[in-house]
Each structure stands twice: as structure tokens, then as C-alpha cells.
Design a protein around this motif. Structure first.
Motif, PDB file in Angstrom:
ATOM      1  N   TYR A  66       0.828  -1.209   0.000  1.00 34.66           N
ATOM      2  CA  TYR A  66       0.000   0.000   0.000  1.00 34.66           C
ATOM      3  C   TYR A  66       0.862   1.257   0.000  1.00 34.66           C
ATOM      4  CZ  TYR A  66      -3.407   3.432   1.795  1.00 34.66           C
ATOM      5  OH  TYR A  66      -4.209   4.533   1.974  1.00 34.66           O
ATOM      6  N   TRP A  67       1.835   1.305   0.909  1.00 36.27           N
ATOM      7  CA  TRP A  67       2.646   2.514   1.015  1.00 36.27           C
ATOM      8  C   TRP A  67       3.675   2.623  -0.104  1.00 36.27           C
ATOM      9  CZ3 TRP A  67       1.175   6.711   2.991  1.00 36.27           C
ATOM     10  CH2 TRP A  67       0.285   6.710   4.065  1.00 36.27           C
ATOM     11  N   ALA A  68       4.107   1.523  -0.661  1.00 35.14           N
ATOM     12  CA  ALA A  68       4.967   1.591  -1.841  1.00 35.14           C
ATOM     13  C   ALA A  68       4.239   2.288  -2.981  1.00 35.14           C
ATOM     14  CB  ALA A  68       5.408   0.198  -2.273  1.00 35.14           C
ATOM     15  N   ALA A  69       2.943   1.986  -3.136  1.00 37.08           N
ATOM     16  CA  ALA A  69       2.144   2.628  -4.185  1.00 37.08           C
ATOM     17  C   ALA A  69       1.899   4.093  -3.860  1.00 37.08           C
ATOM     18  CB  ALA A  69       0.826   1.884  -4.360  1.00 37.08           C
ATOM     19  N   LEU A  70       1.501   4.368  -2.621  1.00 35.43           N
ATOM     20  CA  LEU A  70       1.133   5.742  -2.286  1.00 35.43           C
ATOM     21  C   LEU A  70       2.324   6.694  -2.264  1.00 35.43           C
ATOM     22  CD1 LEU A  70      -1.677   4.567  -1.708  1.00 35.43           C
ATOM     23  CD2 LEU A  70      -1.835   6.147   0.208  1.00 35.43           C
ATOM     24  N   ARG A  71       3.544   6.164  -2.099  1.00 33.38           N
ATOM     25  CA  ARG A  71       4.698   7.058  -2.075  1.00 33.38           C
ATOM     26  C   ARG A  71       5.353   7.179  -3.446  1.00 33.38           C
ATOM     27  NH1 ARG A  71       8.776   4.603   2.141  1.00 33.38           N
ATOM     28  NH2 ARG A  71       9.907   6.524   1.629  1.00 33.38           N
ATOM     29  N   SER A  72       4.786   6.558  -4.468  1.00 34.52           N
ATOM     30  CA  SER A  72       5.400   6.631  -5.789  1.00 34.52           C
ATOM     31  C   SER A  72       4.399   6.888  -6.907  1.00 34.52           C
ATOM     32  CB  SER A  72       6.195   5.352  -6.080  1.00 34.52           C
ATOM     33  OG  SER A  72       5.426   4.191  -5.843  1.00 34.52           O
ATOM     34  N   GLY A  73       3.228   7.451  -6.566  1.00 38.67           N
ATOM     35  CA  GLY A  73       2.276   7.861  -7.586  1.00 38.67           C
ATOM     36  C   GLY A  73       1.558   6.731  -8.284  1.00 38.67           C
ATOM     37  N   LEU A  74       1.522   5.546  -7.676  1.00 39.15           N
ATOM     38  CA  LEU A  74       0.845   4.397  -8.270  1.00 39.15           C
ATOM     39  C   LEU A  74      -0.557   4.246  -7.698  1.00 39.15           C
ATOM     40  CD1 LEU A  74       3.696   1.727  -8.048  1.00 39.15           C
ATOM     41  CD2 LEU A  74       3.158   3.225  -9.982  1.00 39.15           C
ATOM     42  N   TYR A  75      -1.387   3.533  -8.431  1.00 35.40           N
ATOM     43  CA  TYR A  75      -2.652   3.056  -7.884  1.00 35.40           C
ATOM     44  C   TYR A  75      -2.418   1.659  -7.304  1.00 35.40           C
ATOM     45  CZ  TYR A  75      -5.426   6.677 -10.274  1.00 35.40           C
ATOM     46  OH  TYR A  75      -5.971   7.857 -10.681  1.00 35.40           O
ATOM     47  N   VAL A  76      -3.059   1.381  -6.164  1.00 38.26           N
ATOM     48  CA  VAL A  76      -3.035   0.032  -5.612  1.00 38.26           C
ATOM     49  C   VAL A  76      -4.446  -0.538  -5.683  1.00 38.26           C
ATOM     50  CG1 VAL A  76      -3.313   0.898  -3.233  1.00 38.26           C
ATOM     51  CG2 VAL A  76      -2.442  -1.419  -3.632  1.00 38.26           C
ATOM     52  N   THR A  77      -4.576  -1.716  -6.266  1.00 36.81           N
ATOM     53  CA  THR A  77      -5.858  -2.410  -6.342  1.00 36.81           C
ATOM     54  C   THR A  77      -5.789  -3.628  -5.437  1.00 36.81           C
ATOM     55  OG1 THR A  77      -6.311  -1.673  -8.600  1.00 36.81           O
ATOM     56  CG2 THR A  77      -7.462  -3.649  -7.852  1.00 36.81           C
ATOM     57  N   ALA A  78      -6.409  -3.524  -4.261  1.00 36.86           N
ATOM     58  CA  ALA A  78      -6.480  -4.643  -3.329  1.00 36.86           C
ATOM     59  C   ALA A  78      -7.672  -5.512  -3.726  1.00 36.86           C
ATOM     60  CB  ALA A  78      -6.625  -4.134  -1.894  1.00 36.86           C
TER      61      ALA A  78
END
Length: 512
Positions: A66-78
Motif C-alpha cells: 500500500y505505502w509503496a504505491a502511495l509514495r510513488s504515484g501508483l494506484y493500488v488495487t487490493a
């Protein structure tokens, strides 16, 4: 703020504790491991706006992703970990994921996936065809990212009324360590989340509210205690052990807590609780009143959706003066609208719209469904299809989903009202109500009941429940048929999957 902020101040503070195993993920570890994963994904070609999909049970690694996505401008789809392989494959393909991270605990599902994803990682054990998550992080390096544009989630609806829809918000135009992200801005001050918060999350991490609220706790520097899965007594034990200050539950969890023997409930010290948030489904009035009588005025309810197009909120004291209400607007302006788009007055049931300055979401790959959420004359007004009404003071009351409403003999019947009636009946463990075709009335009311432990679902019980209902609600609302099942199709967050009930009724009808 984000985990890196708190890692710099107190790297050994627990960011996440698993309530069952006791496993701890510190802020220092969360910051470093999410940074390493962000570096790994960037090296594999993922850039701002790309999607990383996550298929996991409740594990610490889920928040690293989650935080890898949020700190690099990605969307995370759980992705819902209870879905079948074809259902998971659909979501991973539909969201356009360029990377897929999975838990080895779901290896059976993973083995049958049919997805075209170049980057595949697995944690918690080996999964054929997937690179080892820890090895990838070790090789990635922990050098700071040159920039950290804020990412977001791209989540899919639970599919209670049809195929899941991807809900895609525009990316926040801020860095990850800058203020302005919706959920911390809205919920942290509302519920008093701060560095002293110990937050119990008893629900699956793939669902919007648990995922987002856990992220909020990390933005304020609190500690997230995550249950591997919900168990009523285990939740009370976790509250006592960790001196939990805040939690969020759904009404079905309240029911399971209330149905524990009194001596079980009373043996745990839950006095640390200062705030119990609930949402996701309407809470029966009797259930909520019993919870307030037990825990005190610590309950806080909000009404919102994964689409985040608006929200209402209400505290316990206000609710006691307006029982059944989900509150007044916390986000957006409320409008109740009839079938022709005209605004309705107090007490009149219609479709709930929220007015915002700008559109906050779209349905991924489905512009027609996106347009269908807009008011025909007011593009800034959007709806997710819920029905309700406002009272004279502007408090909102929910009646049901528009798709669930039953029209029998020209009269509207809201299944939620019938379901609420039976929620605390001692012979009923669970109930779902649907409308089925009827040649005479158009539709008729049918109930599926899961009997309580030790109770036999037979004609005698059906007659008892029918008489119980006839004494308490209008006769036209009483189920014309009651069918018993060993269990009912609820999502882990408490939503009844009405489509599966209708399928079950078709099976019943074929067998008759």
C-alpha cells in the motif's frame, strides 16, 4: 505525513501488530520495506498512474505494498481474497495492473489465475511463477526516491448487485508527505486519530474502509492492530491486551458481539475504547441501542461509499435523539431526488445524491456507468444508488439500495426493514430478503434464514417467524416464503450478496 515521517522520529514504534500471531512491523521497517518495493517497481518500469494489484490475506506485507504505491504515484488495487480465480483474473486484467503481489496463503487461487502481468511477487512462501518478495526487496536498495508523488487506491465494488466495478479517483496532486489527501483530512480530526491511537482493524484489508483507515493511522503515527480474521471474543481480547483506543466494525460484528454470553462480554476490560466507528451497512436501531448501553456513548457512525462522492456522520448522543439516522453531511451537500430528477422534501424517500465541486471518481473502463451516476441536470451531483430521506433538520435516514427495493402490488418494500426486524431474534443467526417475480403482484417478498446454532429450520420455525413479523410490520411486508440455509452469502464486511440469494431462489423454484 506518511510512515517515513514517523520512522525518522521513532523507528522502533509499532506501525502494525497482528493480533493473533503478535508479529510486529515497526515504522522503521514499514518505511524501508515500502521504499525498497517502490524502488523495485520503478526499476521494473512502473510510473505514476500505473497499477499494482494486491491479492492477500490480512498480513503486514499488505501495508508495505500500500505505502509503496502511495509514495510513488501508483494506484493500488487490493483484490478480495475470497474471490474465485476467474473473478480475480477479471479484476487484475480490468484494472490494467503492471505488477501483481500475492500471498502464498492464497496459492491455490493464484495457481489458476489467467492474467497478463509481467511483474509477479509472492510473500509468505514460494509460489510457482512468482519471484520471492523478500529477495526482490533485498536487491532493490533503499536509496531515497527522487520524488514521491502521492498515489491512491483503485478498488472494486463488492459486486453485491452485479459484476464488480473499478472505482478510479484522480491522483492527488500532492507529494506523499504533504497535507491534503482526502481520508486523513476527513477522518483523523473527526475521530481524534493521532500518535497515541491504537486502532483495531477486524475486517479484511482488501475492503475500502479497513485499507484506508489503516493508512490514516499510519499518517498520524498511531499503531494499527490487525486481526487475521474477525472473531467476536478474540476482538474483545485484543482490545484488552493492546489497550485499543479506536476500532471500526460493521453491524454484523455488533450482532456477533451482542450474542456472546454476558459472562464472556463482561470478563474483558474494554474501558480503553474511546471511539467505535461503524459503517458499511445500515445498523438496526435495536442493535445500536444495545451497543451504546453496553459500551457507552462511544459509537460514531458514518455513511459513505468506496466511490467517496460524499459522506455523513453522527455521534452517539445525536443518534439517540435521531435514532436510525446516519447523520448530516461530513462531505458534500445532500439531495434526495425522485425518478424524474426533481428534489424531494423532508420525509420523502428518493435516491441519495451528493453535490461536490468536481467529480471525485469514475468507473474504470465503463463511461456509461460513470455517466449513469450523474444527475441529469446537475453534473456535480452523483449517486451510488442508495435510497433514503431527510428529516426536517437535515438528518439522513437510509432505506435500502435502489437495486434491492421490492415493488409488490405497486407498493415499495425495503428489504432492510424486514431484515432488521429479525436481526436479534434468538432463533435467527442471519437473514437476507429479496424480491422474486410474482404473476399477480409483480414481485413477492422471500426470506432466506440461517437458523441459530441448535435451532432447526423447519415449517414450525417458518410459522413462528411469520407470526413474529405480522405482529410488528405491515402484512404486505411479511415474507411470503421462508427458506432455510446453513449459511448466507455475506461478504466479510457484512454486505449481503443479493445476487446469490436470487440464484438460490431460482434453484428452489426449479426443484419445486
Amino acid at each position: 505525513m506518511y510512515p517515513g515521517t514517523w520512522a525518522a522520529q521513532d523507528p522502533d514504534k509499532p506501525a502494525l501488530i497482528m493480533s493473533g500471531s503478535g508479529e510486529v512491523l515497526t515504522y522503521g521497517e514499514l518505511d524501508e520495506r515500502s521504499l525498497r518495493l517502490a524502488n523495485h517497481l520503478r526499476a521494473r518500469g512502473l510510473g505514476a498512474g500505473d497499477v499494482v494489484a494486491l491479492l492477500s490475506d490480512n498480513r503486514p506485507e499488505s501495508y508495505e505494498v500500500y505505502w509503496a504505491a502511495l509514495r510513488s504515484g501508483l494506484y493500488v488495487t487490493a483484490v478480495n481474497s475470497h474471490l474465485s480465480a476467474p473473478e480475480v483474473s477479471y479484476i487484475v486484467s480490468d484494472c490494467g495492473a503492471k505488477a501483481l503481489v500475492v500471498s502464498a496463503a492464497l496459492a491455490g487461487t493464484v495457481a489458476d489465475l489467467e492474467v497478463d502481468v509481467a511483474e509477479r511477487l509472492a510473500f509468505g512462501g514460494a509460489v510457482p511463477g512468482y519471484d520471492a518478495y523478500d529477495a526482490a526487496l533485498a536487491q532493490a536498495g533503499a536509496e531515497p526516491l527522487p520524488e514521491q508523488p502521492h498515489g491512491d487506491d483503485l478498488l472494486y465494488s463488492s459486486g453485491t448487485t452485479g459484476r464488480p466495478k473499478g472505482i478510479k479517483p484522480p491522483l492527488p496532486q500532492i507529494a506523499v508527505d504533504e497535507p491534503g489527501y482526502l481520508y486523513p483530512t476527513m477522518f483523523a480530526p473527526s475521530y481524534g486519530f493521532d500518535q497515541s491511537t491504537v486502532y483495531l482493524s477486524p475486517a479484511p484489508v482488501y475492503h475500502a474502509a479497513p485499507l484506508r483507515f489503516g493508512g490514516v493511522i499510519h499518517t498520524v503515527g498511531g499503531t494499527l492492530v490487525m486481526m487475521e480474521h474477525f472473531d467476536a471474543e478474540a476482538a474483545l481480547a485484543a482490545i484488552e491486551e493492546h489497550r485499543v483506543t479506536h476500532t471500526q466494525m460493521v453491524p454484523t460484528m455488533f450482532v456477533r458481539l451482542l450474542k456472546l454470553p454476558a459472562e464472556v462480554r463482561e470478563k474483558y476490560d474494554v474501558s480503553s475504547l474511546g471511539c467505535v466507528v461503524h459503517a458499511a451497512a445500515p445498523c438496526p436501531v435495536d442493535v445500536k441501542r444495545k451497543m451504546i448501553n453496553w459500551l457507552g456513548p462511544v459509537l460514531h457512525e458514518y455513511y459513505a461509499s468506496t466511490e467517496a462522492n460524499g459522506a455523513t456522520a453522527i455521534d452517539a448522543e445525536t443518534w439517540l435523539a435521531h435514532p436510525g439516522s446516519v447523520g448530516r453531511p461530513l462531505l458534500g451537500v445532500l439531495h434526495i431526488v425522485d425518478e424524474e430528477g426533481a428534489e424531494l422534501g423532508p420525509g420523502e424517500v428518493g435516491t441519495i445524491y451528493f453535490e461536490r465541486e468536481a467529480r471525485t471518481f469514475s468507473y474504470h473502463n465503463d463511461p456509461d456507468k460513470t455517466r449513469a451516476t450523474e444527475h441529469p441536470e446537475h453534473p456535480g451531483w452523483t449517486t451510488v444508488g442508495d435510497l433514503g430521506y431527510l428529516d426536517e433538520e437535515g438528518f439522513l435516514y437510509l432505506t435500502d439500495r435502489k437495486a434491492f427495493m421490492i415493488i409488490s402490488g405497486g407498493v415499495n418494500i425495503y428489504p432492510q426493514e424486514v431484515e432488521d426486524l429479525f436481526t436479534l431474534h434468538p432463533a435467527v443467526a442471519d437473514i437476507g430478503v429479496v424480491g422474486v417475480p410474482d404473476e399477480d403482484m409483480g414481485e413477492r417478498v422471500v426470506a432466506f434464514v440461517q437458523p441459530a446454532d441448535g435451532v432447526t429450520g423447519d415449517d414450525a420455525l417458518a410459522a413462528e417467524l411469520t407470526e413474529y413479523a405480522r405482529a410488528r410490520i405491515a402484512h404486505y411486508k411479511v415474507p411470503r416464503e421462508i427458506h432455510f440455509r446453513a449459511d448466507l452469502p455475506r461478504t466479510p464486511t457484512g454486505k449481503m450478496v443479493k445476487g446469490k440469494l436470487r440464484e438460490a431462489y431460482r434453484d428452489v423454484a426449479v426443484g419445486q
